[in-house]
Write an enzyme that holds these catalytic residues in place. Structure first.
Site, PDB file in Angstrom:
ATOM      1  N   LYS A 309       0.500  -9.958   1.943  1.00 40.59           N
ATOM      2  CA  LYS A 309       0.272  -8.754   1.650  1.00 40.59           C
ATOM      3  C   LYS A 309      -0.639  -8.810   0.410  1.00 40.59           C
ATOM      4  O   LYS A 309      -0.412  -9.394  -0.492  1.00 40.59           O
ATOM      5  CB  LYS A 309       1.343  -7.868   1.046  1.00 40.59           C
ATOM      6  CG  LYS A 309       1.039  -6.437   0.762  1.00 40.59           C
ATOM      7  CD  LYS A 309       2.173  -5.444   0.288  1.00 40.59           C
ATOM      8  CE  LYS A 309       1.897  -4.588  -0.619  1.00 40.59           C
ATOM      9  NZ  LYS A 309       3.061  -3.762  -1.064  1.00 40.59           N
ATOM     10  N   ASP A 314      -2.222  -0.836  -6.649  1.00 40.20           N
ATOM     11  CA  ASP A 314      -1.688   0.142  -5.717  1.00 40.20           C
ATOM     12  C   ASP A 314      -1.635   1.346  -6.456  1.00 40.20           C
ATOM     13  O   ASP A 314      -0.570   1.363  -7.426  1.00 40.20           O
ATOM     14  CB  ASP A 314      -0.331  -0.455  -5.291  1.00 40.20           C
ATOM     15  CG  ASP A 314       0.364   0.794  -4.290  1.00 40.20           C
ATOM     16  OD1 ASP A 314      -0.483   1.670  -4.007  1.00 40.20           O
ATOM     17  OD2 ASP A 314       1.492   0.473  -4.082  1.00 40.20           O
ATOM     18  N   LYS A 321       2.000   7.094  -7.236  1.00 37.17           N
ATOM     19  CA  LYS A 321       2.831   6.505  -8.140  1.00 37.17           C
ATOM     20  C   LYS A 321       3.174   7.371  -9.585  1.00 37.17           C
ATOM     21  O   LYS A 321       2.088   7.582 -10.108  1.00 37.17           O
ATOM     22  CB  LYS A 321       2.868   5.126  -8.319  1.00 37.17           C
ATOM     23  CG  LYS A 321       2.993   4.289  -7.153  1.00 37.17           C
ATOM     24  CD  LYS A 321       2.711   2.642  -7.546  1.00 37.17           C
ATOM     25  CE  LYS A 321       2.879   1.883  -6.351  1.00 37.17           C
ATOM     26  NZ  LYS A 321       4.166   1.725  -5.903  1.00 37.17           N
ATOM     27  N   ASP A 332       0.511  -6.620  -6.811  1.00 42.13           N
ATOM     28  CA  ASP A 332       1.091  -6.168  -5.499  1.00 42.13           C
ATOM     29  C   ASP A 332       0.290  -7.181  -4.365  1.00 42.13           C
ATOM     30  O   ASP A 332       0.504  -6.803  -3.280  1.00 42.13           O
ATOM     31  CB  ASP A 332       0.704  -4.588  -5.144  1.00 42.13           C
ATOM     32  CG  ASP A 332       1.717  -4.068  -4.405  1.00 42.13           C
ATOM     33  OD1 ASP A 332       2.800  -4.528  -4.004  1.00 42.13           O
ATOM     34  OD2 ASP A 332       1.311  -3.002  -3.643  1.00 42.13           O
ATOM     35  N   ASP A 391       2.292   5.628   0.099  1.00 43.00           N
ATOM     36  CA  ASP A 391       2.605   4.641  -0.871  1.00 43.00           C
ATOM     37  C   ASP A 391       3.312   3.518  -0.192  1.00 43.00           C
ATOM     38  O   ASP A 391       4.016   2.610  -0.603  1.00 43.00           O
ATOM     39  CB  ASP A 391       3.558   4.942  -1.922  1.00 43.00           C
ATOM     40  CG  ASP A 391       3.594   4.113  -3.116  1.00 43.00           C
ATOM     41  OD1 ASP A 391       2.889   3.314  -3.415  1.00 43.00           O
ATOM     42  OD2 ASP A 391       4.789   4.086  -4.046  1.00 43.00           O
ATOM     43  N   GLU A 393       1.822   1.501   1.795  1.00 41.90           N
ATOM     44  CA  GLU A 393       0.621   0.824   2.562  1.00 41.90           C
ATOM     45  C   GLU A 393       0.899  -0.512   2.813  1.00 41.90           C
ATOM     46  O   GLU A 393       0.087  -0.889   3.850  1.00 41.90           O
ATOM     47  CB  GLU A 393      -0.603   1.106   1.545  1.00 41.90           C
ATOM     48  CG  GLU A 393      -0.635   0.311   0.635  1.00 41.90           C
ATOM     49  CD  GLU A 393       0.421   0.050  -0.582  1.00 41.90           C
ATOM     50  OE1 GLU A 393       1.023  -1.030  -1.095  1.00 41.90           O
ATOM     51  OE2 GLU A 393       1.168   1.131  -0.643  1.00 41.90           O
ATOM     52  N   ARG A 395       2.986  -2.166   4.717  1.00 41.05           N
ATOM     53  CA  ARG A 395       3.436  -2.668   6.141  1.00 41.05           C
ATOM     54  C   ARG A 395       2.014  -2.230   6.887  1.00 41.05           C
ATOM     55  O   ARG A 395       2.023  -2.822   8.211  1.00 41.05           O
ATOM     56  CB  ARG A 395       4.458  -1.903   6.378  1.00 41.05           C
ATOM     57  CG  ARG A 395       4.493  -0.097   6.289  1.00 41.05           C
ATOM     58  CD  ARG A 395       5.850   0.369   6.368  1.00 41.05           C
ATOM     59  NE  ARG A 395       6.343   0.193   5.138  1.00 41.05           N
ATOM     60  CZ  ARG A 395       7.577   0.580   4.486  1.00 41.05           C
ATOM     61  NH1 ARG A 395       8.377   1.164   5.633  1.00 41.05           N
ATOM     62  NH2 ARG A 395       7.891   0.506   3.416  1.00 41.05           N
TER      63      ARG A 395
END
Length: 546
Positions: A309, A314, A321, A332, A391, A393, A395
């Site tokens: 990933k 993010d 968030k 991230d 949020d 994202e 996956r």
């Protein structure tokens, strides 16, 4: 068209760990941050401790007390130092309560505690003497001892140590990895002369296992690479920057090639998940493929595809968030950094397996073009996904990369690494990754590698009853559960990813907990940890060829 860069076959770059195994450097960091250079490590087979002459620091090992005793147990070099200095080291330890616990370091002033008439020759002694505790001399204790020494000798030009003297190859590897992992510090923005740099040179007296040192150096270099990339501020680190770093790091490595897909390539090839997540940012997404191909005659190795990933920042998108949760989100993309580091390490170790790393890179930002809760996104291969939370994202971008790997890259084994869910860290804390796989043998292999490196995992169940929560009324799948009574967020995320792996052997590592640390602890630094790079390399080293 996709931009492609092939290894040139020339001299290895400054960011490369040399296969000879005696040197490791942090990757070159473009932009405003200055990266540190890791120490050079030399194994010196001669056990004569006077061979440290010319070093600035001498570090000798003491193990923890034997059963029923209070004082630490001396190891190689302690008697020679006591003879040369006339210092009663046992009395010194007793006076200050030094027990030789793993990673503890005691500086002994060379003018204190001498006998009235010293009988030894002190001319070979360095300026500073350190006693380093090795505890019970387990793998964990030896890594902690190495890390404790590395932190105690910051700024030293050269260090001689007996920590690895007389040890077997596995123990030597633990010591060296601890030394190099403990020496890392994050890149410093705008600093040309960073304070407290790592030691420049480490000389391991009485160490006879050159290959163990070499492998430890390569594994540590992989972790340094992952940490440096993960710790880089997102003001520098956008998807294009990470793609450029992948090219830079691959340059000069024979057998390594890099392919970068830009936003036009992604649209033409149907990578709708990656495009949707990156749509709200001024920095467009990228998909990077880095492949190590062993030379001819290396045997019938497997093709392992690693997917990481790569969310370079993010915000949570429109499902934004809170500020506090947003602060560490430069990390991230830790999964992408780890798989990139692992494939480069496989090349440096000349492993017999073909290894491909896929880095789906995007910035999940808030903008007029941001994807929305309620949207339906078509990912690579045609599967439609209902978006319920922008949020979640990670996956979505992984679905694109996993589907590409499963359908087009013909992997024998498929492993993804991601800072995916808070649920994983809620269940397992900050020191274990959640391991998911329907393949018992693959899960066991990864668990053994985890135990060997100290990068711990805990296998979690793929609960089939939870799969129905991913059903959607408007698409093939919903990427977060529709049933609010189904919890187990890490499990449902893994079940979603499984949908894109075909019938391939597959494992998922959710590293949301251990990929970043709130405090320094032994070989684990504060901030980006590089968790998973050594685990994957150790697994690849031990993976059977057929």
């Amino acid at each position: 068209m996709a931009a492609t860069s092939h290894g040139s076959g020339g001299a290895r770059s400054a960011g490369t760990a040399r296969p000879s195994g005696r040197q490791v450097r942090a990757p070159a960091a473009a932009g405003p941050a200055q990266a540190f250079t890791a120490p050079q490590v030399h194994a010196v087979a001669d056990p004569d401790v006077t061979g440290v002459a010319g070093c600035e620091v001498l570090a000798v090992a003491l193990a923890g007390p034997a059963r029923g005793e209070k004082l630490p147990q001396p190891r190689h070099g302690v008697a020679e130092v006591a003879l040369a200095t006339g210092i009663d080291l046992a009395t010194v330890c007793e006076q200050v309560g030094f027990t030789g616990s793993a990673g503890a370091v005691l500086r002994v002033p060379l003018g204190v505690g001498r006998a009235a008439s010293g009988t030894g020759d002190e001319s070979w002694l360095p300026e500073r003497l350190l006693l380093v505790g090795t505890g019970d001399e387990s793998a964990t204790a030896l890594r902690r001892a190495g890390a404790g020494l590395a932190r105690a000798v910051r700024g030293a030009a050269s260090v001689g140590s007996t920590l690895a003297a007389g040890l077997g190859p596995d123990a030597v590897r633990d010591v060296v990895e601890g030394l190099l992992l403990g020496a890392w510090s994050p890149p410093r923005a705008g600093v040309t002369d960073p304070p407290d740099p790592p030691p420049g040179h480490l000389r391991l007296v009485g160490c006879t296992h050159d290959d163990a040192v070499r492998r430890a150096v390569v594994a540590s270099a992989a972790t340094w690479t992952a940490r440096d990339l993960t710790a880089m501020p997102s003001s520098t680190k956008d998807p294009a920057w990470v793609a450029d770093r992948a090219r830079d790091l691959a340059a000069g490595r024979d057998g390594v090639d890099v392919e970068v897909l830009d936003e036009a390539d992604l649209a033409a090839a149907g990578f709708g998940g990656l495009l949707a997540v990156g749509r709200g940012s001024a920095s467009p997404p990228r998909l990077v493929r880095v492949t190590w191909t062993p030379g001819a005659g290396r045997g019938p190795g497997r093709h392992v595809v690693l997917v990481g990933k790569g969310i370079t920042y993010d915000t949570g998108g429109l499902s934004i968030k809170p500020r506090e949760a947003m602060v560490p989100m430069k990390t991230d993309m830790a999964g992408a950094a780890v798989v990139l580091a692992a494939v480069l390490g496989a090349a440096d170790l000349d492993l017999p397996h073909r290894v491909t790393a896929l880095l789906p890179l995007a910035e999940n930002a808030v903008g007029a073009s941001s994807y929305r809760p309620g949207d339906v996104v078509t990912v690579r291969g045609g599967t439609t996904v209902e978006i319920a939370n922008t949020d979640a994202e990670g996956r979505v971008v992984l679905a694109d990369a996993l589907a590409w790997a499963a359908a087009d890259l013909d992997p024998d084994v498929l492993v993804d690494v991601a800072t995916l869910t808070g649920s994983a860290s809620l269940g397992l804390g900050r020191r274990h990754a959640a391991l998911f796989s329907g393949d018992d043998a693959l899960a066991a292999e990864l668990a053994v590698a985890a135990d060997s490196t100290g990068e711990r995992v805990w296998r979690m169940p793929l609960v089939e009853d939870y799969r129905r929560a991913l059903d959607s009324e408007v698409a093939d799948l919903r990427h977060v559960p529709a049933d609010r009574h189904v919890s187990g967020g890490a499990i449902t995320a893994a079940l979603f990813l499984r949908e894109f792996t075909g019938d391939h052997r597959w494992a998922h590592l959710d590293v949301a907990g251990p990929a970043r640390s709130d405090r320094e602890a032994h070989e684990v630094p504060k901030g980006a940890t590089g968790f998973g790079a050594r685990l994957l390399l150790r697994w690849l080293e031990t993976l059977p060829a057929g």
